[in-house]
Structure formats: C-alpha cells, structure tokens
Write an enzyme that holds these catalytic residues in place. Structure first.
Site, mmCIF file in Angstrom:
data_model
loop_
_atom_site.group_PDB
_atom_site.id
_atom_site.type_symbol
_atom_site.label_atom_id
_atom_site.label_comp_id
_atom_site.label_asym_id
_atom_site.label_seq_id
_atom_site.Cartn_x
_atom_site.Cartn_y
_atom_site.Cartn_z
ATOM 1 N N LYS A 17 40.476 45.678 34.085
ATOM 2 C CA LYS A 17 40.188 44.762 35.201
ATOM 3 C C LYS A 17 39.336 45.414 36.278
ATOM 4 O O LYS A 17 39.571 46.555 36.669
ATOM 5 C CB LYS A 17 41.520 44.298 35.805
ATOM 6 C CG LYS A 17 41.408 43.399 37.031
ATOM 7 C CD LYS A 17 42.785 42.933 37.460
ATOM 8 C CE LYS A 17 42.755 42.177 38.774
ATOM 9 N NZ LYS A 17 44.086 41.678 39.152
ATOM 10 N N LEU A 55 48.694 38.958 45.486
ATOM 11 C CA LEU A 55 49.514 40.099 45.884
ATOM 12 C C LEU A 55 48.622 41.241 46.368
ATOM 13 O O LEU A 55 47.431 41.050 46.587
ATOM 14 C CB LEU A 55 50.386 40.541 44.703
ATOM 15 C CG LEU A 55 51.453 39.525 44.250
ATOM 16 C CD1 LEU A 55 52.099 39.970 42.950
ATOM 17 C CD2 LEU A 55 52.513 39.344 45.333
ATOM 18 N N TYR A 65 47.075 45.452 39.493
ATOM 19 C CA TYR A 65 47.614 44.925 40.745
ATOM 20 C C TYR A 65 47.025 43.539 40.997
ATOM 21 O O TYR A 65 45.942 43.215 40.528
ATOM 22 C CB TYR A 65 47.427 45.869 41.928
ATOM 23 C CG TYR A 65 46.045 46.357 42.271
ATOM 24 C CD1 TYR A 65 45.073 45.500 42.767
ATOM 25 C CD2 TYR A 65 45.737 47.711 42.169
ATOM 26 C CE1 TYR A 65 43.826 45.964 43.127
ATOM 27 C CE2 TYR A 65 44.485 48.192 42.533
ATOM 28 C CZ TYR A 65 43.541 47.320 43.015
ATOM 29 O OH TYR A 65 42.298 47.793 43.373
ATOM 30 N N CYS A 66 47.793 42.715 41.694
ATOM 31 C CA CYS A 66 47.441 41.311 41.945
ATOM 32 C C CYS A 66 47.055 40.593 40.645
ATOM 33 O O CYS A 66 45.965 40.031 40.523
ATOM 34 C CB CYS A 66 46.314 41.215 42.959
ATOM 35 S SG CYS A 66 46.126 39.545 43.683
ATOM 36 N N PRO A 67 47.954 40.616 39.645
ATOM 37 C CA PRO A 67 47.615 40.008 38.348
ATOM 38 C C PRO A 67 47.558 38.489 38.424
ATOM 39 O O PRO A 67 48.258 37.865 39.220
ATOM 40 C CB PRO A 67 48.765 40.469 37.454
ATOM 41 C CG PRO A 67 49.922 40.639 38.392
ATOM 42 C CD PRO A 67 49.327 41.130 39.679
#
Length: 279
Positions: A164, A97, A151-153
């Site tokens: 992260k 994502l 974001y973008c997990p």
C-alpha cells in the site's frame, strides 16, 4: 467499474496548492487547518459559489487520527508517544484511522457537489481513476482493495503488487463531498508504519476493545518511489496532478477565498479546534 467521466461531469475545476507552509487566512498551515479548509470548500461547491476543487496539501510530522483512535483505552499514553517523537496529533472529521504525514507525503482533496446523488463508492472510484491516470505512464498495476496489516485499512487502499502507498477517506458537508487521499511519495514508509504500530501498542496495550484496531505490519506498505523503482518527489507528483487535471477538464481556475468562504472557514476552524480539545 465507472471511469472518471462517468462520475465527474464538470468541465471547470478550481486548483488550490496549500502544500507550501504559509498561513491560510491568518491560521497556521496545519492538518487541523486543512480539514477546516476542505469543509469550507465543500460548502462553496454545494452552494455552487465555487466550481469543483482539487486541493494539494503537505504537513510535516503529523499523525492524523480517526475518531475511533481518540477512544483508545490508553490514548493519553499514545499521545505522549507521538509528542516524544516530535509529531503533532490531529483528530480529523472525516472517516478512517491513524495516518502518518510528513514532507514526503502528498495529500489531495477532490471536492465536488453531488452528495444527494453520488454514492460513497462513486466518489472513491473517481479518486482511484484520477490516481491511476496520474501514473499511467509508469505502471498499470495500481489496484484498489484492502491491504491487511496496513494502517488506516479500507476497501480503497491503493497498492502496487500488494504493498500500500495510499489511503482514501471521505466527508460530506451539505451537498458537497470531500474525497481525501494521502500519497506516500518519498521517504521512509517503514518508519511511518512503525510509528503508527507503536502508537497502537501504547494506546491499546493488550486490552480488549469493542472496536477492532489494525494490527500493523510495516512490510505491507511502501512509498511510490520504492514501489516504482524510481526517484519520485512530492514536487514531481504535484506536476502530475496538474497535468492530469488539464487532460480531464476543459478549464482550470485559481481564485482566493471569497468573503463567504472566509466566514465559513472561521466557523469550521473553531469546530476543529474544539474537536481536538475534547478528544
């Protein structure tokens, strides 16, 4: 868990540094170009006309979107928000994502053959091991598991003490595999996360969607500089890439695009342009 040499058995690697902003085969060095390059190299690796590749790339003020992001109910408003903040948006052809890139974020592509016998997890594990080796002298706390609120997990988020700093995606072309990671090295990670957070707010609003988009909490993300408590630059990390590669392989080669690669790149570039026109 497997280590690097359980997965990567090749003794020669091709090294490409596309982190400087010069044209690539007559095309602007943008994220759109980068995804076409990685596809091209995956084909070469698949056809054994190139050894496996480590490629570095950096792009200023870019939001890389996943295909589900392009289907947000109010995607036009999300895109307008990105442009108003002086970022460009690119829809990638690999998984994942939305991710924020800028001059403080180093991307590494590991491009290897083995699409028929290496699992998705093997390839993720190889990248995790490589990054852990890069920073082994600074920390032994780099872990791979999903960081909720990032974001973008994904299952292979890389973090230190629960925050992260990197995410990994993967794409397969023929028998070639491109494993791509972004490393948040320096700069304002909070600002990056807030930008993605607001993009989803604009693009989704409160509308129910069949796809579950991340609910972003900027506090769960950080740069390597912040998390390690030292001043670390993209150039520092580039040196660590080449140093680690030298330790893990016998031979490193640098070679320009071959004629077949130039033709494949043209095709793949046109496909990326078309993808971003239709999305």
């Amino acid at each position: 868990m497997k280590n690097w040499k359980d997965i990567i058995r090749h003794q020669s690697f091709r090294y490409i540094d596309h982190s400087v902003h010069t044209e690539i085969e007559g095309k602007p060095n943008t994220a759109l170009t980068s995804f076409a390059v990685d596809d091209t190299l995956a084909i070469s690796v698949s056809e054994e006309t190139s050894p496996p590749v480590i490629r570095l790339w950096v792009h200023p003020n870019t939001i890389v979107l996943g295909i589900p992001d392009s289907r947000l109910p109010f995607i036009d408003e999300g895109m307008q928000f990105i442009e108003k903040n002086n970022y460009q948006a690119v829809v990638r052809n690999s998984g994942g994502l939305a991710v924020a890139l800028d001059e403080g974020v180093l991307n590494i592509s590991l491009i290897i053959p083995g699409g028929k016998n290496l699992s998705i997890y093997d390839c993720y594990e190889a990248m995790v091991r490589f990054v852990q080796a890069m920073f082994h002298d600074l920390t032994d706390e780099i872990k791979a598991y999903e960081i909720v609120g990032s974001y973008c997990p994904g299952d292979y988020d890389l973090s230190i003490k629960g925050r992260k700093f990197a995410g990994i995606s993967q794409r397969r072309v023929k028998n070639g595999i491109s494993v791509q990671i972004y490393l948040d090295v320096e700069g304002n990670s909070n600002q990056r996360a807030e930008l993605i957070q607001k993009f989803y707010t604009k693009g989704k609003k409160n509308k129910e969607t069949t796809f579950t988009y991340p609910d972003i909490d900027p506090k769960v993300m950080g740069s390597l500089s912040e998390l390690l408590g030292i001043t670390l630059t993209v150039n520092d990390v580039k040196k660590r890439v080449i140093h680690t590669l030298k330790k893990l392989t016998d031979k490193i080669v640098e070679m320009p695009f071959q004629e077949e690669e130039k033709m494949n790149f043209e095709k793949r570039y046109k496909q990326m342009v078309k993808r971003n026109q239709t999305n």
